[in-house]
Structures are given as structure tokens and as C-alpha cells.
Design an enzyme around this catalytic site. Structure first.
Site, short mmCIF file in Angstrom:
data_model
loop_
_atom_site.label_atom_id
_atom_site.label_comp_id
_atom_site.label_asym_id
_atom_site.label_seq_id
_atom_site.Cartn_x
_atom_site.Cartn_y
_atom_site.Cartn_z
N ASP A 73 0.89 -1.10 -0.08
CA ASP A 73 -0.04 -0.20 0.04
C ASP A 73 0.81 1.16 0.14
O ASP A 73 0.48 2.35 -0.47
CB ASP A 73 -0.78 0.11 1.27
CG ASP A 73 -2.19 -0.56 0.79
OD1 ASP A 73 -2.61 -0.86 -0.15
OD2 ASP A 73 -3.07 -1.13 1.86
N GLY A 357 13.50 -11.16 -7.84
CA GLY A 357 13.40 -12.52 -7.21
C GLY A 357 14.48 -13.18 -6.36
O GLY A 357 15.68 -12.64 -6.46
N CYS A 384 17.11 -6.35 -11.04
CA CYS A 384 17.70 -7.07 -9.85
C CYS A 384 17.94 -8.21 -10.27
O CYS A 384 18.91 -8.58 -11.09
CB CYS A 384 16.81 -6.69 -8.67
SG CYS A 384 17.72 -6.74 -7.18
N HIS A 510 15.83 -1.13 -7.97
CA HIS A 510 14.49 -1.43 -8.46
C HIS A 510 13.82 0.11 -8.99
O HIS A 510 13.15 0.61 -8.17
CB HIS A 510 13.60 -1.90 -7.19
CG HIS A 510 13.90 -3.05 -6.71
ND1 HIS A 510 13.21 -4.25 -7.08
CD2 HIS A 510 15.04 -3.82 -5.99
CE1 HIS A 510 13.86 -5.61 -6.92
NE2 HIS A 510 14.89 -4.97 -6.21
N GLU A 512 11.21 0.47 -10.38
CA GLU A 512 9.79 0.31 -10.43
C GLU A 512 9.06 1.13 -9.01
O GLU A 512 7.98 1.73 -8.88
CB GLU A 512 9.13 -0.93 -10.34
CG GLU A 512 9.41 -1.84 -9.05
CD GLU A 512 10.95 -2.36 -9.39
OE1 GLU A 512 11.78 -2.15 -9.98
OE2 GLU A 512 10.82 -3.66 -8.55
#
Ligand code: GLN
Length: 537
Positions: A73, A357, A384, A510, A512
Site C-alpha cells: 500500500d 526474485g 535486480c 528497483h 519500479e
């Protein structure tokens, strides 16, 4: 120094009603009205943070600049508000108990019996007020995870009750999010579950000021009146929340329902009339009216649960809007890939993303996917673990380093092109011990990555233990894969690319996590652009 006011958001009837999106939408509207707002999530589970949770359990673990591993969230909060969150924005029961027990050991409660009330509730109240005490925010919205009635949320609801009383009317209010189900057989919306949920909340001493009612059908005036009467809430404070086509519609829906106005009224704050959601709506109209369509393969091992890649899929939505293109994701399970079926499974893709992952499940499938994208000139984006697999694939198939691997998957590999970072070698605890949070990276001149960012130095968020092994750097570079981004202090390779390919970039960090509606991530924008060009060629 601002006089911070508080909004508490609880949920009832069922989980998964989208409290996070409602909280983020409300905060967005308040921000548009000129208020500084932030959102905090309280999670009632006992893990210290979600960092050690399997993504199947919990979806993506979102990482903040300060290196907190948090609930997904928080990603929505950042994407909606375009401001970073931090450790203070996510608190779990584990963290609360840990700090109370640490205090007990230090003797801070000497002579006293340590109890849920007042010690645990005091700690919760402190955590809620930490953001307020920074003086930065007019309004702090605190979302209580879980559903009212759960045993584990009781101390949180009690803390909310105490704070509502202590802070007083007009300084703190409570919003309860519920479900008003539609019974097809009866042809009716049913208010009883909401009535029960509110009753349960009232038994804990909290009377909601506002009800946000999720529903698949419009609530007519009769239903609103009934809810108001039986739940002790003003009629104007019964807010309908219908299913939306996209989560990014929810701020507009809440604006129509005047949730922001009701909240500001109750907090006794002026309601500034001004054009709302201008830039936001520009994004929405581009998102909804794409000129082109592309398909990108997302290769991962948690693809059954799309929430495991939430920030990546949202970053594609932002970058898609910038490029006025609809990005369709083809979810590809890395375990289902073999060297033989890759051409079929990746057929007609315009871009390939190999996801982050851990561990070796499905790893060879990821390597096969990289090889296919590299050899077929399909735009490739490795994040990653995806970047690490690109290095391994290149080492094996271009450099001819047979069996090249990461020591994460094979500790005895002859060619550890990816290996454990030096500072990780003595670490045994799993929780919160990766290389986390924001680190600097210097980009090389004349690289695609620098063209994408148009900057020399970037800050990006990390979550890894393994790294590019610099002992292989010379060999790898001389074969045509170049390290175009490095940590300026340690030389850790952050970015690799193949200049001799339309778009082949792997990043150790990352990106994103930093993509927002108003600030789509430049690397995603560039990758989507390259994939669009691929589709048109
Ligand atoms: N498992 C790899 C590492 O720890 C990659 C982590 C990731 O993809 N977030 O370095």
C-alpha cells in the site's frame, strides 16, 4: 510547524475492500486542495516487516528511500501523492512489541507490569503521532490493516479510540470502509453487514464519522438514509464507492462524492475551491485513450499473484500513458519456460522484462528468456535478479564461460559472475539485512541509460545481497556487455547494457518503486518507447 490533524481509516465486513486506495485518493484530494498530507499503514501481523514474507502471502514488498521493507500500500501512497514515504509510514505489531519489550529490558518500566493497555497502546499512539510531530503535515491519514473484529486489530482500535478522545473533535476523525453487497436473488442492496460492522466498531468505543461504502450498484437515497440512521452517521457522510475501471479513477469518484469536503468540514479546515486534479486527469485521459498497443512479457516465478509485481505493473501504466500506448502484460511463469518452448511462449512480444526474485526456482527459464530477447533484438529490461540473469546468460552464451552462475544458486560454480557482496558474508539474520534503500549510481556517457535519465548521478532503491563480480568486468565488457552505471564510491555495478542491441538494459536496483502518476519513471518510459518502436518496425 503545522497543527497536524488525524484521519483514521478502518475496514469492515471483508478484507480487500481497497482501504489503501481510498486513503490514497483522499490524501490526493486534500493535496489538491493545498494541504500537505501523508498516509501511514498499521499492519496487525507479528512479523517485524514484510521483508521475510513470501510474495504469495503478501504481494510485493515495497522498499522506501530509507531502506524500509514495507507493505505494498505504501507504493500506492507514493504513486498517488508523488511524495516519498519512510519507515515511519509502516508499522507492524511485531515492531510495536519489539520496541516495548526492548524498553522493558532496558528497565524503562521498572517496577511495573507491562500490559497491552497502556504499554502497547501507548507505543501505537506514539507511532501514529510520529509523522504528525515532524510538523510537516496538515493531515496524517492512518490506515489500520485488517478487518474490525479481528483479535489482532483490537489494540489498534483501542489506540484509535483513545486518540480520538485525546485529540478531540475537529482534530481527529474516523472513516470506516465497508461493503454493501447486492443480493441478485432479492434484487437488493443489503445494509445489514455494514450495520453489524459499525456496531462492532462501536463496541470498541469508536463511532465512525464517515462511512465509505463499497458497492457494485449505486446506493439510492433510501439506502443512504438507512445507513445513516442505523450507523449513527450524518447522511452527507455516507460516501458511495463504486467499482472503478482503474484505481486511478478513484480520486475523481471520491471528489464527486465530496469525500474531501466532508473530511475538511469535520476537521474544521477551510475548503479551498480550486481546479482539482489537472495533471492527474491529463494522465488519465492519455491512459484511457492510447494510440497504440504493445505486449510485454513479464517473466517471473510469482506470476499467479499479480500483486507480487504491483509496482512494475503500475510503472507500465504510467510509462504507457506518457507514450500514449496501452501496455498489455503477458504473464509468463519462469518455471514453464524451457529452451525449446521459449520461441513459442515469447512469440510476438514487443518487450521482455525479467523480474526480481530470490532462489533458484525457475531460474533457467529466466536465462532462456534473456537469451531469446538478446538474440532476437527484442527490447529487454532486467530488474535486480533479472539483471543478474542477463549477466549470467551473456557470460555463458557469448563469453563461453560454461556453467557461469550466481553463488545464490550454485555456491561452487566455476564462474561466479554474480556473487555475494562482501559485507553480506558475515550476515546470518534474514530480516532487514539486505542492501536496502537508496544508493547513488553514476551513469556513463554515451549510454542508453544516461539518455533515458538525462542525468549523471541518480538515486535508486535497492533490495539485494548479490552483485556483479568485478573480477569478470573486463572480460564481459570486451565481449560487448558494458557496465554503464556504477556506485561512485564502491564501483558496484548497478547497470549493464548491450550497446549493440536496440534496447538491452539490466539494473541492480528497483526503478519500479519510484514511478508515480505525475513522475513516470524515465527508464520505464524509455523501455516502453523502445517496445513501441519494436511493434511498429
Ligand atoms: N536474489 C538476488 C539478490 O539477492 C536478487 C534480489 C532481487 O531481485 N530483489 O541479489
Amino acid at each position: 510547524m503545522k497543527n497536524t490533524k488525524y484521519v483514521f481509516v478502518t475496514g469492515g465486513v471483508t478484507s480487500s475492500l481497497g482501504k489503501g486506495i481510498i486513503a490514497a485518493s483522499l490524501a490526493k484530494l486534500l493535496q489538491e486542495r493545498g494541504y500537505s498530507a501523508t498516509i501511514q499503514k498499521l499492519d496487525p501481523y507479528i512479523n517485524i516487516d514484510p521483508g521475510t514474507l513470501n510474495p504469495y502471502e503478501h504481494g510485493e514488498c515495497f522498499v522506501t528511500d530509507d531502506g524500509a521493507e514495507t507493505d505494498l500500500d505504501l507504493g500506492h501512497y507514493e504513486r498517488f501523492l508523488n511524495i516519498p514515504t519512510s519507515q515511519a509510514n509502516n508499522v507492524t505489531t511485531g515492531r510495536i512489541y519489539q520496541s516495548v519489550i526492548d524498553k522493558e529490558r532496558r528497565g524503562e518500566f521498572l517496577g511495573k507490569t507491562v500490559q497491552i493497555i497502556p504499554h502497547i497502546t501507548d507505543e501505537i499512539k506514539n507511532r501514529i503521532q510520529i509523522l504528525g510531530k515532524t510538523g510537516e503535515y496538515d493531515i496524517v491519514i492512518t490506515e489500520i490493516g485488517g478487518t474490525v473484529g479481528d483479535i489482532e486489530s483490537l489494540p489498534y482500535i483501542e489506540s484509535v479510540r483513545q486518540l480520538l478522545w485525546e485529540l478531540g473533535e475537529k482534530n481527529a476523525i474516523s472513516i470506516h470502509l465497508t461493503l454493501v453487497p447486492y443480493l441478485a436473488a432479492a434484487g437488493e442492496l443489503k445494509t445489514k453487514p455494514t450495520q453489524h460492522s459499525v456496531k462492532m466498531l462501536m463496541q470498541s468505543g469508536v463511532s465512525p464519522d464517515i462511512l465509505v461504502c463499497r458497492s457494485e450498484h449505486k446506493l439510492n437515497e433510501g439506502i443512504k438514509r438507512k445507513l445513516a440512521l442505523f450507523c449513527n452517521v450524518q447522511e452527507e457522510a455516507i460516501i458511495e464507492s463504486l467499482d472503478a475501471e482503474t484505481i486511478y479513477d478513484v480520486p475523481n469518484l471520491m471528489l464527486q462524492e465530496q469525500l474531501d469536503k466532508v473530511v475538511l468540514n469535520k476537521l474544521d479546515l477551510p475548503f479551498n475551491e480550486k481546479p482539482a486534479l489537472g495533471e492527474w486527469n491529463d494522465f488519465l485521459s492519455k491512459h484511457k485513450n492510447p494510440k497504440n498497443e504493445i505486449e510485454i512479457g513479464l517473466i517471473g516465478k510469482y506470476v499467479e499473484l499479480h500483486d507480487a509485481y504491483k509496482s512494475i505493473t503500475e510503472a507500465f501504466i504510467h510509462a504507457g500513458a506518457t507514450n500514449e500506448v496501452k501496455v498489455n502484460i503477458r504473464w509468463i511463469h519462469s518455471e514453464s519456460l524451457t529452451a525449446d518452448n521459449v520461441p513459442n511462449k515469447l512469440k510476438n512480444l514487443n518487450g521482455v522484462l525479467v523480474a526480481p526474485g530470490f532462489g533458484d526456482r525457475g531460474i533457467e527459464g529466466k536465462i532462456d528468456a534473456v537469451k531469446y530477447a538478446r538474440e532476437h533484438q527484442i527490447p529487454f529490461f532486467g530488474i535486480c535478479l533479472g539483471m543478474q540473469m542477463a549477466v549470467i546468460e551473456f557470460s555463458r552464451n557469448v563469453l563461453g564461460l560454461e556453467g557461469a552462475f550466481s553463488t545464490e544458486m550454485d555456491n561452487d560454480t566455476k564462474h561466479p559472475v554474480i556473487n555475494l557482496m562482501e559485507e553480506q558474508k558475515t550476515i546470518v539474520d534474514k530480516g532487514g539485512t539486505m542492501r536496502l534503500g537508496s544508493w547513488k549510481c553514476k551513469l556513463a556517457n554515451n549510454s542508453k541509460i544516461k539518455a533515458a535519465y538525462n542525468k549523471d548521478i541518480i538515486d535508486e532503491r535497492h533490495r539485494h545481497r548479490y552483485e556483479f563480480n568485478n573480477e569478470y568486468l573486463k572480460q564481459i565488457e570486451s565481449a560487448g556487455m558494458i557496465a554503464t552505471g556504477k556506485n561512485p564510491d564502491t564501483n558496484l555495478v548497478e547497470v549493464i547494457e548491450i550497446p549493440d542491441h536496440p534496447w538491452f538494459i539490466g539494473v541492480q536496483y528497483h526503478p519500479e518503486y519510484k514511478s508515480t502518476v505525475l513522475n513516470p519513471h524515465p527508464l520505464f518510459v524509455s523501455f516502453v518507447k523502445a517496445s513501441l518502436e519494436h511493434s511498429l518496425s
